[in-house]
Write a protein that holds these residues in place. Structure first.
Motif, PDB file in Angstrom:
ATOM      1  N   PRO A   1    -110.281  44.354   7.687  1.00  0.00           N
ATOM      2  CA  PRO A   1    -111.711  44.799   7.555  1.00  0.00           C
ATOM      3  C   PRO A   1    -112.357  45.172   6.394  1.00  0.00           C
ATOM      4  N   ALA A   2    -113.755  45.071   6.234  1.00  0.00           N
ATOM      5  CA  ALA A   2    -114.289  45.227   5.151  1.00  0.00           C
ATOM      6  C   ALA A   2    -114.624  46.824   4.554  1.00  0.00           C
ATOM      7  N   THR A   3    -113.668  47.568   4.525  1.00  0.00           N
ATOM      8  CA  THR A   3    -114.016  48.744   4.059  1.00  0.00           C
ATOM      9  C   THR A   3    -114.235  48.762   2.458  1.00  0.00           C
ATOM     10  N   ASN A   4    -114.791  49.577   1.932  1.00  0.00           N
ATOM     11  CA  ASN A   4    -115.024  49.502   0.390  1.00  0.00           C
ATOM     12  C   ASN A   4    -113.556  49.491  -0.306  1.00  0.00           C
ATOM     13  N   GLU A   5    -112.475  50.401   0.115  1.00  0.00           N
ATOM     14  CA  GLU A   5    -111.421  50.379  -0.472  1.00  0.00           C
ATOM     15  C   GLU A   5    -110.366  49.055  -0.243  1.00  0.00           C
ATOM     16  N   LEU A   6    -110.486  48.378   0.788  1.00  0.00           N
ATOM     17  CA  LEU A   6    -109.805  47.339   1.121  1.00  0.00           C
ATOM     18  C   LEU A   6    -110.476  45.880   0.350  1.00  0.00           C
ATOM     19  N   ALA A   7    -111.981  45.978   0.294  1.00  0.00           N
ATOM     20  CA  ALA A   7    -112.459  44.920  -0.149  1.00  0.00           C
ATOM     21  C   ALA A   7    -112.091  45.121  -1.725  1.00  0.00           C
ATOM     22  N   GLU A   8    -112.079  46.240  -2.401  1.00  0.00           N
ATOM     23  CA  GLU A   8    -111.778  46.258  -3.769  1.00  0.00           C
ATOM     24  C   GLU A   8    -110.286  45.933  -4.070  1.00  0.00           C
ATOM     25  N   ASN A   9    -109.308  46.103  -3.168  1.00  0.00           N
ATOM     26  CA  ASN A   9    -108.023  45.813  -3.326  1.00  0.00           C
ATOM     27  C   ASN A   9    -107.931  44.637  -3.099  1.00  0.00           C
ATOM     28  N   MET A  10    -108.634  43.687  -2.318  1.00  0.00           N
ATOM     29  CA  MET A  10    -108.443  42.326  -2.208  1.00  0.00           C
ATOM     30  C   MET A  10    -109.307  41.449  -3.490  1.00  0.00           C
ATOM     31  N   GLN A  11    -110.166  42.264  -3.848  1.00  0.00           N
ATOM     32  CA  GLN A  11    -110.752  41.606  -5.254  1.00  0.00           C
ATOM     33  C   GLN A  11    -109.583  41.829  -6.428  1.00  0.00           C
ATOM     34  N   TRP A  12    -108.962  42.887  -6.634  1.00  0.00           N
ATOM     35  CA  TRP A  12    -107.791  43.137  -7.560  1.00  0.00           C
ATOM     36  C   TRP A  12    -106.629  42.188  -7.386  1.00  0.00           C
ATOM     37  N   ILE A  13    -106.404  41.873  -6.058  1.00  0.00           N
ATOM     38  CA  ILE A  13    -105.185  40.831  -5.835  1.00  0.00           C
ATOM     39  C   ILE A  13    -105.880  39.563  -6.356  1.00  0.00           C
ATOM     40  N   ALA A  14    -107.075  39.044  -5.955  1.00  0.00           N
ATOM     41  CA  ALA A  14    -107.649  37.632  -6.343  1.00  0.00           C
ATOM     42  C   ALA A  14    -107.469  37.702  -7.937  1.00  0.00           C
ATOM     43  N   ASP A  15    -107.924  38.603  -8.595  1.00  0.00           N
ATOM     44  CA  ASP A  15    -107.843  38.766  -9.990  1.00  0.00           C
ATOM     45  C   ASP A  15    -106.336  38.598 -10.540  1.00  0.00           C
ATOM     46  N   GLU A  16    -105.526  39.094  -9.910  1.00  0.00           N
ATOM     47  CA  GLU A  16    -104.165  38.855 -10.537  1.00  0.00           C
ATOM     48  C   GLU A  16    -103.432  37.526 -10.275  1.00  0.00           C
ATOM     49  N   ILE A  17    -103.799  36.994  -8.930  1.00  0.00           N
ATOM     50  CA  ILE A  17    -103.638  35.776  -8.675  1.00  0.00           C
ATOM     51  C   ILE A  17    -104.041  34.509  -9.618  1.00  0.00           C
ATOM     52  N   ARG A  18    -105.544  34.976 -10.201  1.00  0.00           N
ATOM     53  CA  ARG A  18    -105.889  34.079 -11.142  1.00  0.00           C
ATOM     54  C   ARG A  18    -105.118  34.251 -12.557  1.00  0.00           C
ATOM     55  N   GLU A  19    -104.781  35.436 -12.893  1.00  0.00           N
ATOM     56  CA  GLU A  19    -104.100  35.731 -13.994  1.00  0.00           C
ATOM     57  C   GLU A  19    -102.878  35.042 -14.132  1.00  0.00           C
ATOM     58  N   VAL A  20    -102.215  34.708 -13.175  1.00  0.00           N
ATOM     59  CA  VAL A  20    -100.823  33.969 -13.101  1.00  0.00           C
ATOM     60  C   VAL A  20    -101.059  32.495 -13.085  1.00  0.00           C
ATOM     61  N   GLY A  21    -102.317  32.058 -12.950  1.00  0.00           N
ATOM     62  CA  GLY A  21    -102.617  30.614 -13.042  1.00  0.00           C
ATOM     63  C   GLY A  21    -103.021  30.157 -11.517  1.00  0.00           C
ATOM     64  N   GLY A  22    -103.318  30.935 -10.720  1.00  0.00           N
ATOM     65  CA  GLY A  22    -103.372  30.474  -9.135  1.00  0.00           C
ATOM     66  C   GLY A  22    -104.932  30.373  -9.107  1.00  0.00           C
ATOM     67  N   GLU A  23    -105.306  30.233  -7.956  1.00  0.00           N
ATOM     68  CA  GLU A  23    -106.723  29.999  -7.481  1.00  0.00           C
ATOM     69  C   GLU A  23    -106.887  30.998  -6.376  1.00  0.00           C
ATOM     70  N   ALA A  24    -108.106  31.869  -6.299  1.00  0.00           N
ATOM     71  CA  ALA A  24    -108.494  32.757  -5.234  1.00  0.00           C
ATOM     72  C   ALA A  24    -109.642  32.821  -5.053  1.00  0.00           C
ATOM     73  N   TYR A  25    -110.066  33.193  -3.928  1.00  0.00           N
ATOM     74  CA  TYR A  25    -111.834  33.279  -3.398  1.00  0.00           C
ATOM     75  C   TYR A  25    -111.684  34.301  -2.413  1.00  0.00           C
ATOM     76  N   VAL A  26    -112.442  35.353  -2.633  1.00  0.00           N
ATOM     77  CA  VAL A  26    -112.593  36.381  -1.823  1.00  0.00           C
ATOM     78  C   VAL A  26    -114.063  36.334  -1.110  1.00  0.00           C
ATOM     79  N   PHE A  27    -113.988  36.444   0.219  1.00  0.00           N
ATOM     80  CA  PHE A  27    -115.496  36.369   0.891  1.00  0.00           C
ATOM     81  C   PHE A  27    -115.486  37.453   1.738  1.00  0.00           C
ATOM     82  N   ARG A  28    -116.811  37.915   1.952  1.00  0.00           N
ATOM     83  CA  ARG A  28    -117.211  38.743   3.004  1.00  0.00           C
ATOM     84  C   ARG A  28    -117.602  37.916   4.221  1.00  0.00           C
ATOM     85  N   ALA A  29    -117.209  38.161   5.542  1.00  0.00           N
ATOM     86  CA  ALA A  29    -117.593  37.212   6.560  1.00  0.00           C
ATOM     87  C   ALA A  29    -117.575  38.183   7.819  1.00  0.00           C
ATOM     88  N   THR A  30    -118.329  37.272   8.680  1.00  0.00           N
ATOM     89  CA  THR A  30    -118.521  38.070  10.131  1.00  0.00           C
ATOM     90  C   THR A  30    -118.147  36.906  11.033  1.00  0.00           C
TER      91      THR A  30
END
Lengths: 148, 170
Positions: free
Chosen positions: B43-72
């Motif tokens: 669910p798109a609460t501020n804290e969860l959205a932020e955490n998904m963003q950090w996880i995406a950053d870390e995936i990219r840092e280790v050479g992965g690909e990550a996309y984060v979307f807000r969606a309904t």
């Protein structure tokens, strides 16, 4: 020095601002921007891609500790609590989940992000004082136990 | 009202394998569920959205690909479907803990010795910790969770009463 971060500061941003102001730069000023915006001449923290950001599972508060070589054990412990709160990691510390809830609550008290930082200050001062006390008690308790 | 969600779509290098497990654990802590392999949602609460963003950053840092979307969801039915998936995930985790209780209750039975009771206490404490953590990341609570807490409370009270009756212990 001027620092900036994302609007609506949650626990890691509040604690990072407190840390910078208390231990690095008492005159530090803080600004809030939208995600992805930049503020020339100011240092970003807790923003995607910033040096003072999340790295290898550590939170921004801990990145600031490392960058400024702050080694006070109470601050290190506070860093673990902030990480546990910010990354929703209930296995890291027992205090973390409570802090997450408390700081989420601060955001409901006011829409002014600077006011949130001001509300957070005495809470972090108190937490730091308690961690210092806990640390000093631990050190003193050891020898007396051995005598028994 | 339309609910907003945050989706994390990612691809991770297959080696070392611990990277994949790390990401999985971090998503787990956020109470995320998977819609497909490597497509997770919260669910798109501020804290969860932020955490998904950090996880995406870390995936990219280790050479992965990550996309984060807000969606309904485009229909109320789809939205309910996603809520049901969250409910099912919470239910499965609560049920797993509930399933461990009958054997434990048997071990606390009338013939239990002090050693059994102490072990039962440790086990109740361990399950209770797991139940509390489950509550932290359960975005759509289910009745099974409440039942779990109620039973654990009852077991703890029973153990406390037995402890009082045991002379010389505590």
């Amino acid at each position: 020095m001027r620092y900036y971060t994302r609007r609506r500061p949650h626990v890691d941003r509040c604690a990072s601002a407190w840390l910078l102001k208390r231990f690095e730069d008492p005159k530090a000023e803080f600004a809030f921007v939208e995600e992805g915006d930049r503020l020339p001449g100011a240092i970003p923290f807790d923003m995607s891609g910033a040096e003072l950001g999340h790295r290898r599972g550590r939170c921004t508060f801990e990145a600031i500790l490392a960058k400024h070589k702050l080694k006070d054990p109470a601050l290190v412990e506070l860093g673990r609590i902030i990480r546990s709160a910010d990354l929703l990691d209930a296995d890291e510390t027992l205090e973390g989940p409570g802090m997450d809830l408390l700081f989420r609550g601060l955001l409901h008290l006011t829409q002014d992000d600077h006011a949130v930082l001001a509300l957070a200050e005495p809470i972090l001062d108190a937490l730091y004082a308690a961690l210092r006390e806990r640390g000093s008690r631990r050190v003193r308790r050891e020898p007396s136990r051995r005598k028994r | 009202m339309k609910r907003e969600w945050v989706l994390l779509v990612y691809k991770i290098p297959s080696h070392p394998t611990r990277l994949r497990a790390q990401v999985w654990r971090r998503l787990q802590r956020c109470g995320a569920i998977y819609l497909q392999n490597s497509v997770s949602i919260v669910p798109a609460t501020n804290e969860l959205a932020e955490n998904m963003q950090w996880i995406a950053d870390e995936i990219r840092e280790v050479g992965g690909e990550a996309y984060v979307f807000r969606a309904t969801a485009t229909s109320p039915e789809q939205e309910r479907q996603i809520e049901r998936l969250f409910g099912a995930a919470s239910r499965a985790q609560a049920q797993k803990l509930l399933d461990a209780l009958p054997a434990l209750e048997r071990r606390m039975g009338r013939t239990a010795g002090p050693q059994d009771l102490e072990e039962a206490e440790d086990e109740v404490r361990r399950i209770r910790q797991a139940a509390l953590k489950l509550r932290l990341r359960s975005h759509f609570p289910v009745p099974e969770e409440e039942a779990l807490h109620k039973r654990l409370r009852a077991m703890r009270e029973r153990l406390d009463r037995r402890a009082l009756r045991r002379p010389g212990r505590r």
